[in-house]
Design a protein around this motif. Structure first.
Motif, PDB file in Angstrom:
ATOM      1  N   ARG A  45       0.848  -1.191   0.000  1.00 30.52           N
ATOM      2  CA  ARG A  45       0.000   0.000   0.000  1.00 30.52           C
ATOM      3  C   ARG A  45       0.881   1.238   0.000  1.00 30.52           C
ATOM      4  NH1 ARG A  45      -2.926  -1.465   5.394  1.00 30.52           N
ATOM      5  NH2 ARG A  45      -0.711  -1.709   5.843  1.00 30.52           N
ATOM      6  N   ILE A  46       0.799   2.012  -1.067  1.00 30.93           N
ATOM      7  CA  ILE A  46       1.660   3.180  -1.245  1.00 30.93           C
ATOM      8  C   ILE A  46       0.846   4.463  -1.154  1.00 30.93           C
ATOM      9  CG2 ILE A  46       3.198   4.415  -2.815  1.00 30.93           C
ATOM     10  CD1 ILE A  46       4.062   1.797  -3.986  1.00 30.93           C
ATOM     11  N   GLY A  47       1.315   5.388  -0.340  1.00 30.62           N
ATOM     12  CA  GLY A  47       0.713   6.710  -0.259  1.00 30.62           C
ATOM     13  C   GLY A  47       1.514   7.676  -1.121  1.00 30.62           C
ATOM     14  N   PHE A  48       0.823   8.499  -1.899  1.00 32.06           N
ATOM     15  CA  PHE A  48       1.526   9.450  -2.752  1.00 32.06           C
ATOM     16  C   PHE A  48       0.808  10.791  -2.750  1.00 32.06           C
ATOM     17  CE2 PHE A  48      -1.818   7.923  -5.447  1.00 32.06           C
ATOM     18  CZ  PHE A  48      -2.081   8.922  -6.372  1.00 32.06           C
ATOM     19  N   GLN A  49       1.539  11.807  -3.196  1.00 35.35           N
ATOM     20  CA  GLN A  49       0.976  13.131  -3.375  1.00 35.35           C
ATOM     21  C   GLN A  49       1.144  13.518  -4.844  1.00 35.35           C
ATOM     22  OE1 GLN A  49       2.355  15.981  -0.235  1.00 35.35           O
ATOM     23  NE2 GLN A  49       3.649  14.269   0.390  1.00 35.35           N
ATOM     24  N   LYS A  50       0.483  14.570  -5.243  1.00 35.12           N
ATOM     25  CA  LYS A  50       0.612  15.023  -6.630  1.00 35.12           C
ATOM     26  C   LYS A  50       1.925  15.789  -6.809  1.00 35.12           C
ATOM     27  CE  LYS A  50      -4.207  15.130  -8.048  1.00 35.12           C
ATOM     28  NZ  LYS A  50      -5.355  15.931  -8.477  1.00 35.12           N
ATOM     29  N   TYR A  51       3.008  15.063  -6.630  1.00 36.27           N
ATOM     30  CA  TYR A  51       4.314  15.709  -6.749  1.00 36.27           C
ATOM     31  C   TYR A  51       5.401  14.648  -6.757  1.00 36.27           C
ATOM     32  CZ  TYR A  51       8.403  18.580  -5.799  1.00 36.27           C
ATOM     33  OH  TYR A  51       9.623  19.186  -5.880  1.00 36.27           O
ATOM     34  N   GLY A  52       6.453  14.865  -7.527  1.00 35.64           N
ATOM     35  CA  GLY A  52       7.670  14.080  -7.404  1.00 35.64           C
ATOM     36  C   GLY A  52       7.732  12.789  -8.199  1.00 35.64           C
ATOM     37  N   THR A  53       8.865  12.112  -8.007  1.00 38.77           N
ATOM     38  CA  THR A  53       9.184  10.915  -8.773  1.00 38.77           C
ATOM     39  C   THR A  53       8.184   9.791  -8.552  1.00 38.77           C
ATOM     40  OG1 THR A  53      11.517  11.510  -8.566  1.00 38.77           O
ATOM     41  CG2 THR A  53      11.032   9.302  -9.317  1.00 38.77           C
ATOM     42  N   LEU A  54       7.658   9.666  -7.351  1.00 38.21           N
ATOM     43  CA  LEU A  54       6.722   8.573  -7.072  1.00 38.21           C
ATOM     44  C   LEU A  54       5.471   8.692  -7.941  1.00 38.21           C
ATOM     45  CD1 LEU A  54       6.531   6.056  -5.376  1.00 38.21           C
ATOM     46  CD2 LEU A  54       5.475   7.390  -3.555  1.00 38.21           C
ATOM     47  N   THR A  55       5.047   9.917  -8.202  1.00 35.79           N
ATOM     48  CA  THR A  55       3.905  10.138  -9.089  1.00 35.79           C
ATOM     49  C   THR A  55       4.246   9.696 -10.509  1.00 35.79           C
ATOM     50  OG1 THR A  55       3.284  12.046  -7.735  1.00 35.79           O
ATOM     51  CG2 THR A  55       2.229  11.848  -9.875  1.00 35.79           C
ATOM     52  N   ILE A  56       5.482   9.955 -10.912  1.00 34.16           N
ATOM     53  CA  ILE A  56       5.936   9.541 -12.246  1.00 34.16           C
ATOM     54  C   ILE A  56       5.968   8.023 -12.343  1.00 34.16           C
ATOM     55  CG2 ILE A  56       7.909   9.576 -13.839  1.00 34.16           C
ATOM     56  CD1 ILE A  56       8.583  12.373 -12.629  1.00 34.16           C
ATOM     57  N   GLU A  78      -3.961   8.458  -2.739  1.00 29.90           N
ATOM     58  CA  GLU A  78      -3.509   9.854  -2.822  1.00 29.90           C
ATOM     59  C   GLU A  78      -3.850  10.610  -1.540  1.00 29.90           C
ATOM     60  OE1 GLU A  78      -4.466  13.915  -5.302  1.00 29.90           O
ATOM     61  OE2 GLU A  78      -4.720  11.995  -6.356  1.00 29.90           O
ATOM     62  N   PHE A  79      -2.899  11.417  -1.084  1.00 28.26           N
ATOM     63  CA  PHE A  79      -3.091  12.260   0.098  1.00 28.26           C
ATOM     64  C   PHE A  79      -2.853  13.716  -0.291  1.00 28.26           C
ATOM     65  CE2 PHE A  79      -2.184   8.107   1.816  1.00 28.26           C
ATOM     66  CZ  PHE A  79      -2.975   8.017   2.956  1.00 28.26           C
ATOM     67  N   PRO A  80      -3.545  14.662   0.365  1.00 27.52           N
ATOM     68  CA  PRO A  80      -3.370  16.075   0.016  1.00 27.52           C
ATOM     69  C   PRO A  80      -2.027  16.648   0.440  1.00 27.52           C
ATOM     70  CG  PRO A  80      -4.814  15.860   1.912  1.00 27.52           C
ATOM     71  CD  PRO A  80      -4.585  14.479   1.395  1.00 27.52           C
ATOM     72  N   ALA A  81      -1.384  16.010   1.441  1.00 33.27           N
ATOM     73  CA  ALA A  81      -0.108  16.524   1.941  1.00 33.27           C
ATOM     74  C   ALA A  81       0.587  15.455   2.776  1.00 33.27           C
ATOM     75  CB  ALA A  81      -0.332  17.787   2.781  1.00 33.27           C
ATOM     76  N   GLY A  82       1.858  15.727   3.101  1.00 29.86           N
ATOM     77  CA  GLY A  82       2.666  14.771   3.839  1.00 29.86           C
ATOM     78  C   GLY A  82       2.146  14.389   5.211  1.00 29.86           C
ATOM     79  N   PRO A  83       1.695  15.347   6.033  1.00 29.17           N
ATOM     80  CA  PRO A  83       1.205  14.977   7.362  1.00 29.17           C
ATOM     81  C   PRO A  83       0.051  13.985   7.307  1.00 29.17           C
ATOM     82  CG  PRO A  83       1.631  17.318   7.273  1.00 29.17           C
ATOM     83  CD  PRO A  83       1.781  16.813   5.873  1.00 29.17           C
ATOM     84  N   GLN A  84      -0.876  14.198   6.387  1.00 24.55           N
ATOM     85  CA  GLN A  84      -2.002  13.270   6.247  1.00 24.55           C
ATOM     86  C   GLN A  84      -1.517  11.901   5.766  1.00 24.55           C
ATOM     87  OE1 GLN A  84      -1.860  16.453   5.307  1.00 24.55           O
ATOM     88  NE2 GLN A  84      -3.846  17.457   5.349  1.00 24.55           N
ATOM     89  N   LEU A  85      -0.520  11.907   4.897  1.00 28.44           N
ATOM     90  CA  LEU A  85       0.036  10.649   4.405  1.00 28.44           C
ATOM     91  C   LEU A  85       0.653   9.846   5.545  1.00 28.44           C
ATOM     92  CD1 LEU A  85       2.077  10.201   1.134  1.00 28.44           C
ATOM     93  CD2 LEU A  85       2.803   9.094   3.240  1.00 28.44           C
ATOM     94  N   LEU A  86       1.451  10.511   6.370  1.00 27.16           N
ATOM     95  CA  LEU A  86       2.103   9.792   7.464  1.00 27.16           C
ATOM     96  C   LEU A  86       1.128   9.449   8.587  1.00 27.16           C
ATOM     97  CD1 LEU A  86       5.687  11.333   7.707  1.00 27.16           C
ATOM     98  CD2 LEU A  86       4.892   9.252   6.580  1.00 27.16           C
ATOM     99  N   GLU A  87       0.041  10.172   8.682  1.00 24.03           N
ATOM    100  CA  GLU A  87      -1.007   9.761   9.619  1.00 24.03           C
ATOM    101  C   GLU A  87      -1.582   8.424   9.152  1.00 24.03           C
ATOM    102  OE1 GLU A  87      -5.353  11.283  11.322  1.00 24.03           O
ATOM    103  OE2 GLU A  87      -4.050  12.680  10.244  1.00 24.03           O
ATOM    104  N   GLY A  88      -1.731   8.286   7.822  1.00 28.57           N
ATOM    105  CA  GLY A  88      -2.177   7.016   7.257  1.00 28.57           C
ATOM    106  C   GLY A  88      -1.199   5.889   7.562  1.00 28.57           C
TER     107      GLY A  88
END
Length: 328
Positions: A45-56, A78-88
């Motif tokens: 399970r991968i969390g990503f944001q609309k930015y960076g290499t992981l999106t590519i 997809e998460f709106p930002a890093g804090p929400q991603l790491l909360e996940g």
């Protein structure tokens, strides 16, 4: 059903004790194979944001294909930002993701069991403090008493702390509004905030679509690393899977560096933003994923100490606790 080893031993007329050894050996191999199969995860399970290499990498589909060949499916969230991603990650909803400098600090303070896996080079220009095009504010020092929007615990949170420190303005003397990127943009457009600290591609969108002016970016102020992190239980049990993920990110990174026009075309529908916005954001990407070093962890410790000094996190954080095993 007898194994082929046991059958062969019988046909060869081996002594009984040797036949038994052959059978035990065969069963041992079979048991090891079953254990190995059971140990392999069925899902990453991968969390990503609309930015960076992981999106590519997600858009390229190479990681999905490679892990799929091993019977491992990927669930992308997809998460709106890093804090929400790491909360996940903290609540066990994801196993791996990418964020900026500040989110891991807040996550550790909240008790998240995470581990730094790798990072991209600094990209200080891909986050900035923006003001409206017609704003009378010309310097960071003029933010005293003003209202500034940001996503709490994101990389831009640290940028604001350092910019204010550099300008001689106390953090408490600025009215900080904690808003997600979408809410912050709305507030920025209607004039409810005087400034907005934000990262790409939201930064590029504000510049291109709203005419937002960059009051200051991270150049010479912060590093703005992008970190790849894993949930420690998953990393401890499936380090080989994480190694594959990092390998595919490295390949995706190399591809994007050599194919910038194609990268923009790939990201345009993913980000849902006009090409000029994507081109600007992509031009500020940093390429070249590297393993975590002690020097990078030491820089992260400075971030943690700064947040604790301002009482933005409830307790001291030891970044070393989230170091990869090789640096323990």
């Amino acid at each position: 059903m007898k194994s082929s080893v046991a059958v062969s031993a019988s046909r060869l007329g081996l002594p009984g004790w040797l036949k038994q050894c052959a059978l035990v050996f065969c069963l041992g191999l079979t048991g090891a194979g079953v254990a190995q199969a059971q140990d392999k995860p069925r899902e990453l399970r991968i969390g990503f944001q609309k930015y960076g290499t992981l999106t590519i990498v997600k858009a390229l589909g190479t990681l999905d294909k490679r892990l799929g060949e091993q019977g491992i499916r990927i669930t992308w969230t997809e998460f709106p930002a890093g804090p929400q991603l790491l909360e996940g990650l903290n609540v066990g909803a994801i196993d791996f993701g990418t964020v900026g400098e500040a989110p891991p600090i807040f996550a550790q303070a909240a008790g998240a069991a995470l581990v730094y896996v790798a990072n991209e080079p600094p990209a200080p220009a891909s986050e900035a403090l923006l003001v409206p095009r017609d704003s009378p504010i010309k310097t960071v020092a003029e933010l005293k008493g003003k209202r500034v929007a940001l996503n709490k615990g994101s990389n831009v949170h640290y940028l604001l702390v350092k910019l204010l420190e550099q300008a001689g303005v106390a953090y408490r003397d600025v009215d900080v509004a904690y808003l997600t990127p979408s809410d912050a943009r709305a507030a920025f457009e209607r004039g409810s905030v005087d400034a907005w600290v934000i990262w790409d591609p939201f930064q590029a969108a504000a510049e291109k679509q709203l005419g937002a002016r960059v009051l200051a970016d991270g150049t010479g102020v912060v590093k703005n690393y992008q970190f790849f992190l894993a949930a420690r239980p998953f990393q401890d049990k499936h380090a080989d899977v994480i190694d594959i993920v990092i390998d595919e990110i490295r390949k995706g990174d190399a591809w994007a560096r050599e194919h910038q026009a194609e990268t923009v075309a790939l990201l345009e529908p993913v980000l849902g933003l006009p090409r000029p916005v994507v081109e600007l954001a992509a031009s500020r990407l940093a390429y070249g994923i590297t393993p975590i070093t002690r020097e990078v962890l030491a820089e992260q410790q400075q971030v943690a100490d700064a947040f604790h000094a301002l009482k933005l996190i409830p307790k001291p954080v030891q970044v070393q606790d989230a170091a990869p095993a090789a640096l323990k």
